[in-house]
Design a protein around this motif. Structure first.
Motif, PDB file in Angstrom:
ATOM      1  N   ARG A   1       0.924  -1.223   0.050  1.00  0.00           N
ATOM      2  CA  ARG A   1      -0.157  -0.085  -0.045  1.00  0.00           C
ATOM      3  C   ARG A   1       0.812   1.411   0.030  1.00  0.00           C
ATOM      4  O   ARG A   1       2.080   1.323   0.629  1.00  0.00           O
ATOM      5  N   GLY A   2       0.464   2.329  -0.722  1.00  0.00           N
ATOM      6  CA  GLY A   2       1.270   3.371  -0.941  1.00  0.00           C
ATOM      7  C   GLY A   2       2.405   3.406  -1.884  1.00  0.00           C
ATOM      8  O   GLY A   2       2.959   4.417  -2.170  1.00  0.00           O
ATOM      9  N   SER A   3       2.504   2.511  -2.649  1.00  0.00           N
ATOM     10  CA  SER A   3       3.566   2.160  -3.596  1.00  0.00           C
ATOM     11  C   SER A   3       3.303   3.192  -4.718  1.00  0.00           C
ATOM     12  O   SER A   3       2.131   3.497  -5.023  1.00  0.00           O
ATOM     13  N   THR A   4       4.445   3.757  -5.376  1.00  0.00           N
ATOM     14  CA  THR A   4       4.478   4.548  -6.618  1.00  0.00           C
ATOM     15  C   THR A   4       4.862   3.684  -7.735  1.00  0.00           C
ATOM     16  O   THR A   4       5.957   3.118  -7.774  1.00  0.00           O
ATOM     17  N   ILE A   5       4.254   3.876  -8.948  1.00  0.00           N
ATOM     18  CA  ILE A   5       4.448   2.983 -10.015  1.00  0.00           C
ATOM     19  C   ILE A   5       4.503   3.959 -11.274  1.00  0.00           C
ATOM     20  O   ILE A   5       3.527   4.734 -11.586  1.00  0.00           O
ATOM     21  N   LEU A   6       5.649   4.052 -12.083  1.00  0.00           N
ATOM     22  CA  LEU A   6       5.690   4.838 -13.171  1.00  0.00           C
ATOM     23  C   LEU A   6       6.016   4.141 -14.455  1.00  0.00           C
ATOM     24  O   LEU A   6       6.788   3.188 -14.650  1.00  0.00           O
ATOM     25  N   ALA A   7       4.962   4.257 -15.368  1.00  0.00           N
ATOM     26  CA  ALA A   7       5.016   3.364 -16.667  1.00  0.00           C
ATOM     27  C   ALA A   7       5.035   4.015 -17.830  1.00  0.00           C
ATOM     28  O   ALA A   7       4.685   5.282 -18.012  1.00  0.00           O
ATOM     29  N   MET A   8       6.180   3.721 -18.794  1.00  0.00           N
ATOM     30  CA  MET A   8       6.754   4.225 -19.940  1.00  0.00           C
ATOM     31  C   MET A   8       5.594   4.149 -21.083  1.00  0.00           C
ATOM     32  O   MET A   8       5.213   2.963 -21.370  1.00  0.00           O
ATOM     33  N   LEU A   9       4.911   5.126 -21.618  1.00  0.00           N
ATOM     34  CA  LEU A   9       4.160   4.924 -22.561  1.00  0.00           C
ATOM     35  C   LEU A   9       4.803   5.759 -23.979  1.00  0.00           C
ATOM     36  O   LEU A   9       4.916   6.781 -24.325  1.00  0.00           O
ATOM     37  N   PRO A  10       5.094   4.436 -24.838  1.00  0.00           N
ATOM     38  CA  PRO A  10       6.083   4.997 -25.896  1.00  0.00           C
ATOM     39  C   PRO A  10       5.784   5.773 -27.027  1.00  0.00           C
ATOM     40  O   PRO A  10       6.385   6.692 -27.643  1.00  0.00           O
ATOM     41  N   ASP A  11       4.303   5.849 -27.442  1.00  0.00           N
ATOM     42  CA  ASP A  11       4.101   6.455 -28.574  1.00  0.00           C
ATOM     43  C   ASP A  11       2.255   6.532 -28.698  1.00  0.00           C
ATOM     44  O   ASP A  11       1.673   6.280 -27.667  1.00  0.00           O
ATOM     45  N   THR A  12       2.125   7.473 -29.788  1.00  0.00           N
ATOM     46  CA  THR A  12       0.657   7.854 -29.824  1.00  0.00           C
ATOM     47  C   THR A  12       0.010   6.688 -30.548  1.00  0.00           C
ATOM     48  O   THR A  12       0.559   5.724 -31.315  1.00  0.00           O
ATOM     49  N   GLY A  13      -1.234   6.622 -30.436  1.00  0.00           N
ATOM     50  CA  GLY A  13      -2.165   5.431 -30.918  1.00  0.00           C
ATOM     51  C   GLY A  13      -2.516   5.510 -32.459  1.00  0.00           C
ATOM     52  O   GLY A  13      -2.930   4.679 -33.068  1.00  0.00           O
ATOM     53  N   GLU A  14      -2.104   6.722 -32.988  1.00  0.00           N
ATOM     54  CA  GLU A  14      -2.343   7.063 -34.336  1.00  0.00           C
ATOM     55  C   GLU A  14      -1.534   6.040 -35.120  1.00  0.00           C
ATOM     56  O   GLU A  14      -1.425   6.043 -36.473  1.00  0.00           O
ATOM     57  N   ARG A  15      -0.485   5.609 -34.745  1.00  0.00           N
ATOM     58  CA  ARG A  15       0.483   4.553 -35.532  1.00  0.00           C
ATOM     59  C   ARG A  15      -0.433   3.314 -35.834  1.00  0.00           C
ATOM     60  O   ARG A  15       0.572   2.254 -36.523  1.00  0.00           O
ATOM     61  N   TYR A  16      -1.292   3.097 -35.145  1.00  0.00           N
ATOM     62  CA  TYR A  16      -1.894   1.750 -34.994  1.00  0.00           C
ATOM     63  C   TYR A  16      -3.440   1.641 -35.797  1.00  0.00           C
ATOM     64  O   TYR A  16      -4.223   0.546 -35.470  1.00  0.00           O
ATOM     65  N   LEU A  17      -3.684   2.515 -36.510  1.00  0.00           N
ATOM     66  CA  LEU A  17      -5.037   2.621 -37.082  1.00  0.00           C
ATOM     67  C   LEU A  17      -5.321   1.306 -37.854  1.00  0.00           C
ATOM     68  O   LEU A  17      -6.547   0.737 -38.097  1.00  0.00           O
ATOM     69  N   SER A  18      -4.261   0.753 -38.726  1.00  0.00           N
ATOM     70  CA  SER A  18      -4.616  -0.259 -39.345  1.00  0.00           C
ATOM     71  C   SER A  18      -4.153  -1.652 -38.627  1.00  0.00           C
ATOM     72  O   SER A  18      -3.998  -2.723 -39.339  1.00  0.00           O
ATOM     73  N   THR A  19      -4.029  -1.766 -37.241  1.00  0.00           N
ATOM     74  CA  THR A  19      -3.644  -2.854 -36.522  1.00  0.00           C
ATOM     75  C   THR A  19      -4.737  -3.430 -35.941  1.00  0.00           C
ATOM     76  O   THR A  19      -5.846  -2.805 -35.920  1.00  0.00           O
TER      77      THR A  19
END
Length: 482
Positions: free
Chosen positions: A288-306
Motif C-alpha cells: 500500500r502506498g507504492s508509486t509505479i511509473l509506466a513508460m508510454l512510448p507512442d501515440t495511438g495514431e500509429r496503429y489505425l490499421s492494426t
C-alpha cells in the motif's frame, strides 16, 4: 515559448497520474512520450544518434542515412534528417503498420520493405547490406551508445526531477532497442536504488526472459521485443539493471491501450498498453502506498490499421443509429420529399462559347477528365489513371483559373448538357464518354478502359497490380465492405 527548430522540442514529456484505472492502494503514473514532436520516445534517440555522428565526423554533409526500424525510430529520423538536410532510407518489415510507412514517406524518407517472414533480424541485415553497398551512414540504433546516453541525459533526469522528494517504487517499460531501458535504469540504479526496474515482453515471445532468441513468436506489440536481444538490452540485463522481466498477454496489452483512451483520455499505442498491463500486475501485490511509473512510448495514431482498432466501427452502431433516430432531421432512414416541380429553378442556359470549348477538348484530348480540384471521387479517378500510367488532361472546373466570369460554371453546364446530368467527374476517352467515377472503375475492371485507351493511342500499363478498392475514398470502401 519560441524555438529555433522543431528539434528543440524533443523531450520534457509530461508524467500523468492514472486515476481511473489504477487500484486505490497505489499511485500509478505514466510518462507520455507521445508529446514528442513526432509522437514517440524514439524522437530522442533519432536526434541523439545523428548529432553524435555529426560531432564524431562519422556523418558527412549530404550523406544518406539508413536504419532498420519498425517505424517510430524511422519517423523520428525522418524529422531530424528533414530538418538537417540528410537523405534517409528506412528498411522495415512489411507487417508493421501502414501508417508508419506513409508518415516516413510524407517526411521525405524512402522506405524499403522486407518480407515479414524474415522478421526484425531480416530488416536489420538488409539495412547493413545497403549501407555497405552504397556507403550510407547506418545509425545502428540497436547498439549505438548515443541511444542509451540520451535517455540518461534526458528521460532519466526528467523522472528524477518530477519525483524529487517522493516515492518511486517501480519503473516499468517495454523494450525495443533497449536504449530507454539501459539509459534510464542505470541512472535510477545510482540515484534511486530503491526503485525496481521492470521490463515487459509478450508472454508468447519470451526472448529476454529466457535469453533464447528461438523463443520468438509473432506478437501484436509492434516496435518491441524483436527476434533477437539487442546489445543495449543485453547490456542492461548483464549489468543487473533489470530486476524483473514480466510477460504480458497481447490481448491484455490491446485492452489496456483501449482503456487508457476510454477511461483516462490518453491516446497511445499497443506498447503503452503492455507497459500499463504490467504496471497493473505489479500493483496487485505491491505494498500500500507504492508509486509505479509506466513508460508510454507512442501515440495511438500509429496503429489505425492494426488489431488495436479492429473493434472500432466505421459505420454507426445500433446504439448510434438509435440516437440518430431520436430526432427527426438529417437521417439516413428518412429522405426528404422532393420539391414540387413548380419550385424547381429553370436550368441555366448553356452558352455557345462553353459548349464549343467542351466539344473541342473532347475531340482533341485522348484522355480527358472534367473534375473538381478537391472532390474525393475526382481524386479516385486521377489515382486510377496514375495506377495504369495513363496520361490524361484534367479540367478542374472550380480552380482559380476557371473562376473569372464564371467560366468553370459555364463549362460545367456545357458538360452537363452533353452527358445528360450535372455529375462530376466525367471522363472521355478518344472522344467517347465513359461516364463518372463508378463507370470509370467498372470500365477498368472489365477491360473496357484498356480497350478505349489503346484505341485512342494512349499508353496503358496492363501489368500494374492495382487494388481498385484502395483507390476509392476510404469511407466509401469501408462502408461497402461492411
Amino acid at each position: 515559448m519560441k524555438y529555433d527548430s522543431i528539434l528543440e522540442t524533443v523531450g520534457n514529456t509530461p508524467i500523468v497520474k492514472l486515476s481511473s484505472i489504477a487500484p486505490a492502494h497505489v499511485s500509478l503514473y505514466a510518462k507520455v512520450e507521445a508529446f514528442n514532436p513526432m509522437g514517440s520516445v524514439k524522437d530522442r534517440l533519432a536526434l541523439a544518434v545523428i548529432e553524435d555522428a555529426e560531432r564524431r565526423g562519422a556523418l558527412k554533409p549530404g550523406q544518406t542515412v539508413i536504419e532498420a526500424t519498425s517505424g517510430n525510430t524511422g519517423i523520428g529520423l525522418a524529422m531530424v534528417c528533414a530538418r538537417k538536410g540528410y537523405p534517409l532510407v528506412i528498411v522495415m518489415a512489411e507487417n508493421f503498420s501502414i501508417e508508419r510507412r506513409r508518415l516516413m514517406r510524407f517526411l521525405g524518407a524512402k522506405v524499403v520493405l522486407t518480407p515479414a517472414a524474415d522478421k526484425g533480424s531480416g530488416m536489420l541485415a538488409k539495412a547493413i547490406e545497403l549501407a555497405e553497398t552504397h556507403g550510407w551512414f547506418l545509425t545502428r540504433q540497436f547498439e549505438n551508445e548515443a541511444n542509451a546516453d540520451v535517455h540518461s541525459r534526458t528521460t532519466a533526469q526528467e523522472i528524477l526531477r518530477d519525483f524529487e522528494g517522493e516515492r518511486l517504487d517501480y519503473w516499468v517499460s517495454s523494450y525495443g532497442t533497449g536504449g530507454t531501458v539501459k539509459g534510464v535504469a542505470r541512472v535510477l540504479k545510482e540515484k534511486r536504488p530503491e526503485t525496481k526496474i521492470v521490463v515487459t515482453e509478450p508472454d508468447n515471445s519470451q526472448v529476454l526472459g529466457t535469453g533464447l532468441p528461438d523463443r520468438f513468436r509473432p506478437h501484436p506489440v509492434q516496435g518491441t521485443s524483436p527476434d533477437f536481444i539487442p546489445k543495449l538490452t543485453a547490456d542492461a540485463k548483464s549489468a543487473g539493471y533489470i530486476d524483473q522481466v514480466l510477460p504480458v498477454n497481447g490481448g491484455d496489452a490491446l485492452r489496456r491501450a483501449r482503456e487508457l483512451a476510454v477511461r483516462e483520455g490518453i491516446f497511445v499505442g499497443i506498447s503503452a498498453g503492455a507497459a500499463v498491463a504490467a504496471a497493473l500486475k505489479i500493483a496487485e501485490t505491491a505494498p500500500r502506498g507504492s508509486t509505479i511509473l509506466a513508460m508510454l512510448p507512442d501515440t495511438g495514431e500509429r496503429y489505425l490499421s492494426t488489431p488495436l482498432f479492429d473493434d472500432v466501427a466505421v459505420d454507426m452502431t445500433a446504439e448510434e443509429e438509435a440516437i440518430s433516430k431520436s430526432s427527426p432531421s438529417n437521417r439516413f432512414d428518412i429522405r426528404p420529399a422532393p420539391a414540387p416541380a413548380a419550385a424547381t429553378a429553370p436550368a441555366a442556359a448553356v452558352d455557345a462559347e462553353a459548349a464549343a470549348f467542351v466539344d473541342k477538348l473532347i475531340r482533341e484530348e485522348p484522355a480527358l477528365l472534367f473534375a473538381l480540384e478537391w472532390c474525393e471521387f475526382c481524386w479516385a479517378t486521377r489515382k486510377l489513371f496514375k495506377a495504369h500510367a495513363v496520361p490524361y488532361r484534367s479540367i478542374d472546373l472550380d480552380s482559380v483559373a476557371m473562376q473569372e466570369n464564371d467560366w468553370g460554371g459555364r463549362v460545367r453546364r456545357a458538360v452537363g448538357a452533353r452527358v445528360g446530368g450535372p455529375t462530376i467527374p466525367q471522363v472521355f476517352i478518344g472522344g467517347e464518354l465513359i461516364g463518372g467515377n463508378a463507370e470509370m472503375f467498372e470500365a477498368a475492371r472489365n477491360g473496357e478502359l484498356e480497350r478505349l485507351v489503346r484505341a485512342a493511342g494512349v499508353t496503358f500499363d496492363a501489368e500494374a497490380k492495382v487494388d481498385y478498392g484502395s483507390l476509392l475514398p476510404k469511407w466509401l470502401k469501408q462502408k461497402s465492405a461492411a
